[in-house]
Design a protein around this motif. Structure first.
Motif, short mmCIF file in Angstrom:
data_model
loop_
_atom_site.label_atom_id
_atom_site.label_comp_id
_atom_site.label_asym_id
_atom_site.label_seq_id
_atom_site.Cartn_x
_atom_site.Cartn_y
_atom_site.Cartn_z
N SER A 36 2.10 -9.73 -0.34
CA SER A 36 2.68 -8.44 -0.39
C SER A 36 2.30 -7.68 -1.34
O SER A 36 1.85 -7.91 -2.54
N THR A 37 2.45 -6.17 -1.23
CA THR A 37 2.11 -5.09 -2.19
C THR A 37 3.47 -4.79 -2.78
O THR A 37 3.52 -3.96 -3.79
N ASP A 38 4.78 -5.44 -2.62
CA ASP A 38 6.14 -4.98 -3.02
C ASP A 38 6.29 -5.94 -4.11
O ASP A 38 6.51 -7.19 -4.04
N ASP A 76 3.86 -3.16 -10.71
CA ASP A 76 3.36 -2.34 -9.68
C ASP A 76 2.30 -1.41 -10.32
O ASP A 76 2.84 -0.52 -10.99
N ALA A 97 -0.33 0.15 -8.40
CA ALA A 97 -0.85 1.11 -7.41
C ALA A 97 -1.35 2.42 -7.74
O ALA A 97 -2.40 2.74 -7.43
N PRO A 137 -3.44 -1.93 -7.03
CA PRO A 137 -2.52 -2.24 -6.33
C PRO A 137 -2.32 -3.78 -6.38
O PRO A 137 -3.26 -4.83 -6.21
N ILE A 185 -1.25 -7.21 -4.81
CA ILE A 185 -1.69 -7.70 -3.20
C ILE A 185 -1.23 -9.00 -3.16
O ILE A 185 -0.92 -9.46 -1.87
N TYR A 226 -3.97 -8.82 -8.22
CA TYR A 226 -4.32 -7.34 -7.86
C TYR A 226 -5.78 -7.06 -7.42
O TYR A 226 -6.58 -8.12 -7.28
#
Length: 261
Positions: free
Chosen positions: A148-150, A170, A172, A177, A179, A196
């Motif tokens: 997840s990128t969240d 985070d 990004a 970003p 990951i 990341y």
């Protein structure tokens, strides 16, 4: 792998003598077995303590005097020389056996000292663990347990899996970003790994409680990978990547500037 097999492999794992497949099988068992985790932590602690210089204790002066008084009288230097090299006063010939024994003792002592000096320091062993863990995550396509990128998805994923809450940042907008994340085993305990990416280069960030690394990041290189470690806010941080040191420096600067880290 059962407990008996794990206990047999434990000394070899501590000394980094296992094959890659054996290490992976052992680590899979270790990640889910509290009993073996305790055994690993205990043996690793004993190994580290045995290398500490403060284990030596000077004998009390009174004890030293009493031992010296109980010893037989000291021979003269000539007598000691004759006895050491095996001169037989009766036949006037040399006995070479003590000389050979002494030579063997010197060889054994030299080998023992060399063996002790070759034992890696705790930081060197931890660096080796880090590099091996990073390589395994790339070879076996196991960068992330949660993809997840969240950060609001990654951070809660660790709940109940660790005895601490790792900070998840985070980055990004800074070009790094998030990951995903995963559980790994490092420094004798389960640790959180945030993954990341810089362009096509993954960056593994290992985080666990402690203040062992020092506040100032220290960058090194091993087997073509750049790594860095530091501590802040009660956490140890180790980051490793195959990207260049300039890119890793940028990642560190952005991460340390974030209020959550």
């Amino acid at each position: 792998m059962d407990h008996e097999q794990a206990f047999v492999l434990l000394p070899g794992y501590l000394d980094q003598e296992l094959s890659l497949s054996e290490s992976l099988e052992f680590e899979r068992h270790l990640a889910d077995c509290e009993r073996c985790q305790r055994a690993y932590a205990q043996q690793r602690e004993v190994s580290m303590q045995l290398k500490q210089a403060d284990l030596r204790v000077d004998a009390p002066a009174d004890l030293a005097r009493r031992i010296k008084a109980a010893l037989p009288g000291q021979p003269s230097r000539w007598q000691r020389l004759v006895e050491r090299f095996g001169w037989r006063s009766g036949g006037g010939s040399w006995n070479w056996a003590p000389v050979g024994a002494m030579a063997m003792s010197v060889v054994a002592l030299t080998w023992s000292v060399g063996l002790y000096l070759s034992v890696p320091s705790s930081e060197t062993r931890l660096t080796d663990e880090l590099v091996n863990s990073h390589i395994r995550s790339l070879q076996f396509d196991h960068l992330s347990d949660v993809i997840s990128t969240d950060k609001h998805t990654v951070k809660p994923w660790f709940d109940g899996k660790l005895d601490y809450a790792p900070p998840v940042v985070d980055l990004a907008q800074q070009g790094y970003p998030l990951i995903g994340g995963r559980l790994d085993y490092l420094d004798g305990r389960p640790v959180a790994v945030m993954v990341y990416r810089y362009k096509l280069h993954p960056i593994n960030l290992y985080v666990w409680p402690g203040n062992d690394a020092g506040a100032t990041p220290r960058i090194g290189e091993r087997q073509g990978y750049h790594f860095v470690h530091w501590s802040a806010n009660g956490m140890n941080y180790w980051a490793i990547t195959d990207a260049g040191d300039a890119e890793l420096n940028g990642f560190i600067a952005d991460l340390r500037a974030h209020p959550a880290s």
